[in-house]
Every structure is written in structure tokens, then in C-alpha cells.
Design a protein around this motif. Structure first.
Motif, PDB file in Angstrom:
ATOM      1  N   GLN A  26      31.973 -34.119  32.637  1.00 52.58           N
ATOM      2  CA  GLN A  26      32.944 -34.929  31.907  1.00 52.58           C
ATOM      3  C   GLN A  26      32.788 -34.725  30.403  1.00 52.58           C
ATOM      4  O   GLN A  26      33.784 -34.641  29.667  1.00 52.58           O
ATOM      5  CB  GLN A  26      32.760 -36.404  32.245  1.00 52.58           C
ATOM      6  N   ALA A  27      31.544 -34.638  29.945  1.00 49.91           N
ATOM      7  CA  ALA A  27      31.292 -34.432  28.522  1.00 49.91           C
ATOM      8  C   ALA A  27      31.881 -33.100  28.056  1.00 49.91           C
ATOM      9  O   ALA A  27      32.467 -33.011  26.968  1.00 49.91           O
ATOM     10  CB  ALA A  27      29.795 -34.474  28.242  1.00 49.91           C
ATOM     11  N   LYS A  28      31.747 -32.074  28.880  1.00 49.06           N
ATOM     12  CA  LYS A  28      32.304 -30.768  28.539  1.00 49.06           C
ATOM     13  C   LYS A  28      33.827 -30.855  28.405  1.00 49.06           C
ATOM     14  O   LYS A  28      34.416 -30.320  27.459  1.00 49.06           O
ATOM     15  CB  LYS A  28      31.925 -29.746  29.605  1.00 49.06           C
ATOM     16  N   THR A  29      34.455 -31.544  29.351  1.00 44.36           N
ATOM     17  CA  THR A  29      35.905 -31.696  29.316  1.00 44.36           C
ATOM     18  C   THR A  29      36.358 -32.435  28.066  1.00 44.36           C
ATOM     19  O   THR A  29      37.288 -32.012  27.362  1.00 44.36           O
ATOM     20  CB  THR A  29      36.400 -32.437  30.563  1.00 44.36           C
ATOM     21  N   GLY A  83      16.403 -34.093  22.432  1.00 41.99           N
ATOM     22  CA  GLY A  83      17.259 -33.555  23.473  1.00 41.99           C
ATOM     23  C   GLY A  83      18.515 -32.883  22.958  1.00 41.99           C
ATOM     24  O   GLY A  83      19.208 -32.201  23.710  1.00 41.99           O
ATOM     25  N   GLY A  84      18.806 -33.077  21.679  1.00 41.69           N
ATOM     26  CA  GLY A  84      19.957 -32.408  21.088  1.00 41.69           C
ATOM     27  C   GLY A  84      21.078 -33.304  20.623  1.00 41.69           C
ATOM     28  O   GLY A  84      22.186 -32.819  20.349  1.00 41.69           O
ATOM     29  N   ALA A  85      20.830 -34.609  20.505  1.00 41.29           N
ATOM     30  CA  ALA A  85      21.861 -35.500  19.981  1.00 41.29           C
ATOM     31  C   ALA A  85      22.169 -35.152  18.532  1.00 41.29           C
ATOM     32  O   ALA A  85      21.266 -34.883  17.738  1.00 41.29           O
ATOM     33  CB  ALA A  85      21.391 -36.952  20.072  1.00 41.29           C
ATOM     34  N   ASP A  86      23.456 -35.160  18.206  1.00 40.46           N
ATOM     35  CA  ASP A  86      23.863 -34.935  16.819  1.00 40.46           C
ATOM     36  C   ASP A  86      23.832 -36.228  16.017  1.00 40.46           C
ATOM     37  O   ASP A  86      23.536 -36.225  14.821  1.00 40.46           O
ATOM     38  CB  ASP A  86      25.278 -34.358  16.789  1.00 40.46           C
ATOM     39  N   ILE A  87      24.193 -37.309  16.660  1.00 38.48           N
ATOM     40  CA  ILE A  87      24.190 -38.654  16.081  1.00 38.48           C
ATOM     41  C   ILE A  87      23.710 -39.578  17.183  1.00 38.48           C
ATOM     42  O   ILE A  87      24.074 -39.400  18.345  1.00 38.48           O
ATOM     43  CB  ILE A  87      25.607 -39.081  15.636  1.00 38.48           C
ATOM     44  N   VAL A  88      22.892 -40.560  16.861  1.00 40.59           N
ATOM     45  CA  VAL A  88      22.486 -41.571  17.838  1.00 40.59           C
ATOM     46  C   VAL A  88      23.160 -42.891  17.473  1.00 40.59           C
ATOM     47  O   VAL A  88      23.063 -43.358  16.333  1.00 40.59           O
ATOM     48  CB  VAL A  88      20.952 -41.749  17.877  1.00 40.59           C
ATOM     49  N   GLU A  89      23.844 -43.461  18.444  1.00 46.13           N
ATOM     50  CA  GLU A  89      24.495 -44.754  18.269  1.00 46.13           C
ATOM     51  C   GLU A  89      23.573 -45.827  18.840  1.00 46.13           C
ATOM     52  O   GLU A  89      23.185 -45.760  20.016  1.00 46.13           O
ATOM     53  CB  GLU A  89      25.841 -44.763  18.994  1.00 46.13           C
ATOM     54  N   THR A 113      23.883 -28.940  26.694  1.00 49.53           N
ATOM     55  CA  THR A 113      24.277 -27.637  27.218  1.00 49.53           C
ATOM     56  C   THR A 113      25.755 -27.629  27.593  1.00 49.53           C
ATOM     57  O   THR A 113      26.494 -26.678  27.300  1.00 49.53           O
ATOM     58  CB  THR A 113      23.424 -27.271  28.444  1.00 49.53           C
ATOM     59  N   ALA A 114      26.209 -28.706  28.226  1.00 45.46           N
ATOM     60  CA  ALA A 114      27.605 -28.797  28.648  1.00 45.46           C
ATOM     61  C   ALA A 114      28.546 -28.866  27.452  1.00 45.46           C
ATOM     62  O   ALA A 114      29.596 -28.194  27.430  1.00 45.46           O
ATOM     63  CB  ALA A 114      27.800 -30.020  29.542  1.00 45.46           C
ATOM     64  N   VAL A 115      28.195 -29.659  26.458  1.00 47.33           N
ATOM     65  CA  VAL A 115      29.036 -29.791  25.262  1.00 47.33           C
ATOM     66  C   VAL A 115      29.119 -28.466  24.511  1.00 47.33           C
ATOM     67  O   VAL A 115      30.189 -28.052  24.064  1.00 47.33           O
ATOM     68  CB  VAL A 115      28.507 -30.926  24.354  1.00 47.33           C
ATOM     69  N   ASP A 116      27.989 -27.778  24.423  1.00 45.63           N
ATOM     70  CA  ASP A 116      27.989 -26.479  23.741  1.00 45.63           C
ATOM     71  C   ASP A 116      28.868 -25.462  24.475  1.00 45.63           C
ATOM     72  O   ASP A 116      29.459 -24.584  23.850  1.00 45.63           O
ATOM     73  CB  ASP A 116      26.565 -25.934  23.626  1.00 45.63           C
ATOM     74  N   ALA A 117      28.965 -25.618  25.800  1.00 46.26           N
ATOM     75  CA  ALA A 117      29.787 -24.704  26.583  1.00 46.26           C
ATOM     76  C   ALA A 117      31.277 -24.906  26.325  1.00 46.26           C
ATOM     77  O   ALA A 117      32.099 -24.065  26.684  1.00 46.26           O
ATOM     78  CB  ALA A 117      29.494 -24.886  28.076  1.00 46.26           C
ATOM     79  N   SER A 118      31.625 -26.040  25.698  1.00 42.58           N
ATOM     80  CA  SER A 118      33.027 -26.323  25.382  1.00 42.58           C
ATOM     81  C   SER A 118      33.417 -25.796  24.005  1.00 42.58           C
ATOM     82  O   SER A 118      34.561 -25.975  23.579  1.00 42.58           O
ATOM     83  CB  SER A 118      33.283 -27.829  25.435  1.00 42.58           C
ATOM     84  N   GLN A 119      32.469 -25.168  23.309  1.00 43.67           N
ATOM     85  CA  GLN A 119      32.718 -24.712  21.948  1.00 43.67           C
ATOM     86  C   GLN A 119      33.942 -23.798  21.873  1.00 43.67           C
ATOM     87  O   GLN A 119      34.252 -23.071  22.812  1.00 43.67           O
ATOM     88  CB  GLN A 119      31.508 -23.959  21.403  1.00 43.67           C
ATOM     89  N   GLY A 120      34.579 -23.834  20.752  1.00 45.67           N
ATOM     90  CA  GLY A 120      35.747 -22.981  20.563  1.00 45.67           C
ATOM     91  C   GLY A 120      36.753 -23.664  19.662  1.00 45.67           C
ATOM     92  O   GLY A 120      36.461 -24.676  19.039  1.00 45.67           O
ATOM     93  N   THR A 173      15.721 -35.419  29.096  1.00 45.41           N
ATOM     94  CA  THR A 173      16.189 -34.439  30.076  1.00 45.41           C
ATOM     95  C   THR A 173      17.700 -34.532  30.263  1.00 45.41           C
ATOM     96  O   THR A 173      18.408 -33.516  30.288  1.00 45.41           O
ATOM     97  CB  THR A 173      15.479 -34.660  31.431  1.00 45.41           C
ATOM     98  N   PHE A 174      18.211 -35.762  30.382  1.00 46.22           N
ATOM     99  CA  PHE A 174      19.652 -35.959  30.534  1.00 46.22           C
ATOM    100  C   PHE A 174      20.392 -35.457  29.301  1.00 46.22           C
ATOM    101  O   PHE A 174      21.440 -34.786  29.414  1.00 46.22           O
ATOM    102  CB  PHE A 174      19.947 -37.437  30.765  1.00 46.22           C
ATOM    103  N   THR A 175      19.869 -35.765  28.133  1.00 47.70           N
ATOM    104  CA  THR A 175      20.517 -35.347  26.885  1.00 47.70           C
ATOM    105  C   THR A 175      20.595 -33.834  26.790  1.00 47.70           C
ATOM    106  O   THR A 175      21.619 -33.275  26.361  1.00 47.70           O
ATOM    107  CB  THR A 175      19.754 -35.920  25.670  1.00 47.70           C
ATOM    108  N   LYS A 176      19.551 -33.149  27.196  1.00 44.93           N
ATOM    109  CA  LYS A 176      19.568 -31.679  27.166  1.00 44.93           C
ATOM    110  C   LYS A 176      20.663 -31.129  28.075  1.00 44.93           C
ATOM    111  O   LYS A 176      21.335 -30.153  27.727  1.00 44.93           O
ATOM    112  CB  LYS A 176      18.202 -31.137  27.582  1.00 44.93           C
ATOM    113  N   SER A 177      20.855 -31.770  29.232  1.00 39.85           N
ATOM    114  CA  SER A 177      21.887 -31.297  30.153  1.00 39.85           C
ATOM    115  C   SER A 177      23.275 -31.504  29.570  1.00 39.85           C
ATOM    116  O   SER A 177      24.165 -30.652  29.719  1.00 39.85           O
ATOM    117  CB  SER A 177      21.763 -31.995  31.515  1.00 39.85           C
ATOM    118  N   VAL A 178      23.473 -32.626  28.881  1.00 39.07           N
ATOM    119  CA  VAL A 178      24.768 -32.876  28.237  1.00 39.07           C
ATOM    120  C   VAL A 178      24.957 -31.948  27.045  1.00 39.07           C
ATOM    121  O   VAL A 178      26.056 -31.415  26.816  1.00 39.07           O
ATOM    122  CB  VAL A 178      24.896 -34.353  27.815  1.00 39.07           C
TER     123      VAL A 178
END
Length: 263
Positions: free
Chosen positions: A212-215, A38-44, A253-260, A246-251
Motif C-alpha cells: 500500500q505504501a508503494k502505491t 529503519g529509513g524514516a525521512d520524518i518521524v511523526e 524498500t517499497a517506497v523507494d521502489a515507487s521512485q520516479g 524491521t517493519f520500517t525497512k520493509s516499507v
């Protein structure tokens, strides 16, 4: 030490959390793989504990389900070993100090190294006690990931300067669990940390939606989500892998939208 810090370079990191052996061994393995897909960078991965003082009712209930399934500390390592056959996603443990102490600091860190576990988050270990485990962790190349909270105050400097891997920034007072209000001084808290270290920061505790993840990813270098995923596992049981992917993919996408640039 590990290469965890490199994951955050020019990239906002998403770190989801699951409890080991909830609801069972095979499903946990599939959940880890689903999070990676789903796109996790690290799994805890949480090691179940009888008195998880930092965790709210959702994760406490997951710990109890894992105990009912017969989980042991060695079971958790075996879960990671099984997941490693299908994914190389970086894995860190969230555990409590008594689990590591009982296993033996040297033996635990060596077992982490064998299984490819890159770091340890130990909420009930204060900075002043880290020297108990640090030599064993350093020898095994394991990062001891510190927590910095809104009440860390004058201790922030020494915690930050000694950090490796990443810094777990606690979003609010209290225990884990979904919430809609967070500490209003998070930007200042992260800015304060960055005065003393280049080790990346990831905000967790209470974050449970993509927005919230994006913020939070806009404030820090990454974001951690736990209870929301554990709640999906509680509801979906053996069908959880598809739902959490599915949930991870949605997060993601949101996290990537915060890039910068760093805020």
C-alpha cells in the motif's frame, strides 16, 4: 520556516508515526531512533489527547496507555530532547489544538524550536482558525502542516496555497486505522492540490502494508503510516524497537521502489 519540503526533493518520503510515552518514556525514545535507523525521512510523534477525534481505536488505546504511564505535554518534549542526543531525524508533532492552547501558543512553538520539532499537524484546527497559532509558529520556524481530505472541495485552493512543510492528504473518509479500501479519487485529489502549490503531499490514514505504501508513494510525494506501527508497539511493548525497525525497512524498500516522476 523549516526545511521539511526539501526532504521530498527527488525522493519519495516515508513518515511513520508513534504515540509518545507508549508504553513508556525510554521505549518511545528507542522507537524514534529505530524508525530513523529503519529509513524514516520524518518521524511523526503523537501527543496523547483525551478526545482524539481523528484517531481510531488503535491510537486511542495508545493514548490511554500513555496516560496510564503519566504522560504530560512536557514529557513529550523531554522524549524528543532525549532522542535528539542520538538522531537528527526531522520530527513533527501530531496534536490537538487544546493541547497547544493550554500550553500557550508562543511557549509551545518556542519549546518546539528548542527541541528541534519542525512542524505541527493539528487535525481539529480548521484553516479558518490557523491565524491563532500562525504568528507564533512562523516566528519559531515551525510549519503548520494542513490536512486536505476527499471532502475539502472548494477549500482545497486556499488550504494548498497557504501550506508549508508538506500537505497531509487524507486517504479516505473516517478516522485513522488500518484499511484495505481507499478513496478512489486520490490521484485526482493530489493533481488538484498540485494546481495551487509545489508544497509536497504525503498520503496517510489507513495505509499499513509495504505494498500500500508503494502505491500511495506513486500517487503522492510521500506516505504516512501510523496505526500499523502503533499496533506493533502495543503487541511488543518494550521489545518494539527492533520490530518497528524491521517493519520500517520493509516499507522503506517499497517506497523507494515507487521512485520516479510524479504521477
Amino acid at each position: 520556516m523549516s526545511n521539511l519540503s526539501d526532504i521530498f526533493k527527488n525522493h519519495k518520503a516515508f513518515i511513520p508515526f508513534v504515540v509518545a510515552d507508549d508504553p513508556d518514556f525510554d521505549t518511545t525514545v528507542k522507537n524514534i531512533i529505530a524508525l530513523a535507523k529503519g529509513g524514516a525521512d520524518i518521524v511523526e510523534v503523537g501527543i496523547p489527547f483525551s478526545d482524539p477525534i481523528a484517531d481510531g481505536p488503535v491510537i486511542q488505546s495508545a493514548d490511554l496507555r500513555a496516560f496510564a504511564a503519566g504522560v504530560r505535554t512536557e514529557t513529550v518534549f523531554e522524549i524528543v530532547d532525549a532522542a535528539r542526543k542520538q538522531t537528527d531525524v526531522p520530527i513533527v508533532f501530531l496534536t490537538y489544538l487544546n493541547v497547544v492552547f493550554k500550553y500557550g501558543y508562543d511557549a509551545f512553538c518556542q519549546r518546539c524550536q528548542q527541541s528541534g520539532v519542525a512542524g505541527l499537524v493539528i487535525p481539529d484546527m480548521p484553516y479558518e482558525s490557523r491565524d491563532e497559532i500562525l504568528p507564533a509558529a512562523t516566528q519559531a520556524g515551525i510549519d503548520i502542516i494542513p490536512l486536505i481530505t476527499p471532502t475539502s472541495g472548494h477549500r482545497i485552493e486556499k488550504i494548498a496555497r497557504a501550506a508549508s512543510g508538506f500537505i497531509y492528504v487524507v486517504s479516505s473518509l473516517g478516522i485513522t486505522g488500518e484499511r484495505n479500501e481507499f478513496f478512489t479519487g486520490l490521484k485526482d485529489l493530489v493533481a488538484n492540490i498540485r494546481q495551487y502549490t509545489d508544497v509536497p503531499t504525503a498520503i496517510g490514514f489507513g495505509v499499513h502494508t509495504p505494498d500500500q505504501a508503494k502505491t500511495m508513494a506513486g500517487i503522492a510525494d510521500g506516505v504516512i503510516i501510523g496505526s500499523a506501527i502503533v499496533d506493533i508497539v502495543a503487541k511488543e511493548k518494550q521489545n518494539a524497537p527492533q520490530a518497528i525497525e524491521t517493519f520500517t525497512k520493509s516499507v522503506r524498500t517499497a517506497v523507494d521502489a515507487s521512485q520516479g516522476a510524479r504521477v
